[in-house]
Motif scaffolding. Structure first.
Motif, PDB file in Angstrom:
ATOM      1  N   ASP A 184       1.223   8.170   9.625  1.00 47.84           N
ATOM      2  CA  ASP A 184       2.507   9.094  10.282  1.00 47.84           C
ATOM      3  C   ASP A 184       3.245   9.606   9.425  1.00 47.84           C
ATOM      4  O   ASP A 184       4.030   8.649   9.428  1.00 47.84           O
ATOM      5  CB  ASP A 184       2.248   9.004  12.111  1.00 47.84           C
ATOM      6  N   ALA A 185       3.687  10.154   9.594  1.00 49.20           N
ATOM      7  CA  ALA A 185       5.750  10.953   8.768  1.00 49.20           C
ATOM      8  C   ALA A 185       5.574  12.257   9.497  1.00 49.20           C
ATOM      9  O   ALA A 185       5.077  13.049  10.669  1.00 49.20           O
ATOM     10  CB  ALA A 185       4.687  12.012   7.236  1.00 49.20           C
ATOM     11  N   ALA A 186       7.345  11.856   9.934  1.00 49.48           N
ATOM     12  CA  ALA A 186       8.176  12.980  10.259  1.00 49.48           C
ATOM     13  C   ALA A 186       9.445  13.381   9.821  1.00 49.48           C
ATOM     14  O   ALA A 186       9.758  11.665   9.032  1.00 49.48           O
ATOM     15  CB  ALA A 186       8.215  12.120  11.747  1.00 49.48           C
ATOM     16  N   ILE A 187      10.128  13.739  10.021  1.00 47.02           N
ATOM     17  CA  ILE A 187      11.343  14.735   9.918  1.00 47.02           C
ATOM     18  C   ILE A 187      12.330  14.927  10.714  1.00 47.02           C
ATOM     19  O   ILE A 187      11.792  15.374  11.501  1.00 47.02           O
ATOM     20  CB  ILE A 187      11.281  15.622   8.543  1.00 47.02           C
ATOM     21  N   PHE A 188      13.354  14.423  10.185  1.00 48.07           N
ATOM     22  CA  PHE A 188      14.233  14.917  11.334  1.00 48.07           C
ATOM     23  C   PHE A 188      15.903  15.291  10.441  1.00 48.07           C
ATOM     24  O   PHE A 188      16.087  15.588   9.634  1.00 48.07           O
ATOM     25  CB  PHE A 188      14.463  14.329  12.924  1.00 48.07           C
ATOM     26  N   PHE A 189      16.232  16.433  11.740  1.00 43.76           N
ATOM     27  CA  PHE A 189      17.357  17.267  11.585  1.00 43.76           C
ATOM     28  C   PHE A 189      18.481  17.227  12.519  1.00 43.76           C
ATOM     29  O   PHE A 189      17.819  17.828  13.486  1.00 43.76           O
ATOM     30  CB  PHE A 189      17.187  18.467  10.584  1.00 43.76           C
ATOM     31  N   ASN A 190      19.460  16.697  12.331  1.00 42.37           N
ATOM     32  CA  ASN A 190      20.111  16.777  14.060  1.00 42.37           C
ATOM     33  C   ASN A 190      21.831  17.368  14.269  1.00 42.37           C
ATOM     34  O   ASN A 190      22.532  16.967  12.229  1.00 42.37           O
ATOM     35  CB  ASN A 190      20.269  15.259  14.734  1.00 42.37           C
TER      36      ASN A 190
END
Length: 193
Positions: free
Chosen positions: A23-29
């Protein structure tokens, strides 16, 4: 007022083999109206809580699970985090989000779950936590182990050892109340019905 956040997340799962999901995930908040401490001088100097602090966080999460045998499963994960803070125009908030930004940039963990004969199980959890910037806390690595025995369905005894790599370590730090987490062991009995 309550804070607001606009969050963007995306991820992908790849299964190159039936027993190996990746699994790979990116996030921006984008956070707005975080709590700030504003200095007011009328009629006397006073510290007032307002919502004039803002933040942006971004990061990546990677995870993999491997099952080398039907009785053994291993899971690993890594997280990278970056944070930046700003204040609204006219704010007197002086620490720039230092206490709010006291998060480690790197987190790494590896977990092993092994089913043994005669209803025994051996679990191990290794974790590495990067340094915290302010107040500064050094990075650390620790290991927890659990030997469990299912006496009968719904009843389990476990011997657990926590923080086994060091006699003690800091995870959070406040000059007024320094907290150290010691090496420890305990016996647990869990009965579910």
């Amino acid at each position: 007022e309550p804070e607001t956040v606009v969050a963007y997340e995306g991820g992908y799962r790849l299964v190159p083999h039936a027993t190996v999901p990746l699994d790979a995930a990116i996030f921006f908040n984008d956070y707005d109206r975080l709590r700030s401490q504003e200095l007011r001088f009328e009629p006397t100097p006073l510290l007032v809580l307002e919502n004039r602090l803002n933040a942006r966080t971004r990061g990546v999460e990677l995870a993999a699970t491997v099952q080398p045998a039907s009785m053994w499963r291993v899971h690993g994960s890594y997280t990278w985090l970056r944070e930046s803070f700003s204040v609204d125009a006219g704010s007197t908030h002086s620490n720039g989000g230092v206490s709010e930004a006291n998060d480690p940039s790197h987190l790494l963990s590896a977990r092993s779950y092994l089913d043994l004969p005669r209803n025994f199980a051996l679990d191990a959890i290794f974790r590495f936590v990067g340094r915290r910037p302010a107040p500064a806390v050094k990075s650390y690595a620790e290991l927890d182990l659990r030997l469990g025995w299912a006496l009968r369905p719904g009843w389990e005894l476990s011997l657990v050892g926590q923080n086994l790599l060091h006699e003690r370590h800091a995870e959070l730090f406040s000059p007024a109340t320094p907290t150290m987490f010691p090496r420890s062991a305990y016996l647990r009995s869990a009965w579910t019905f």
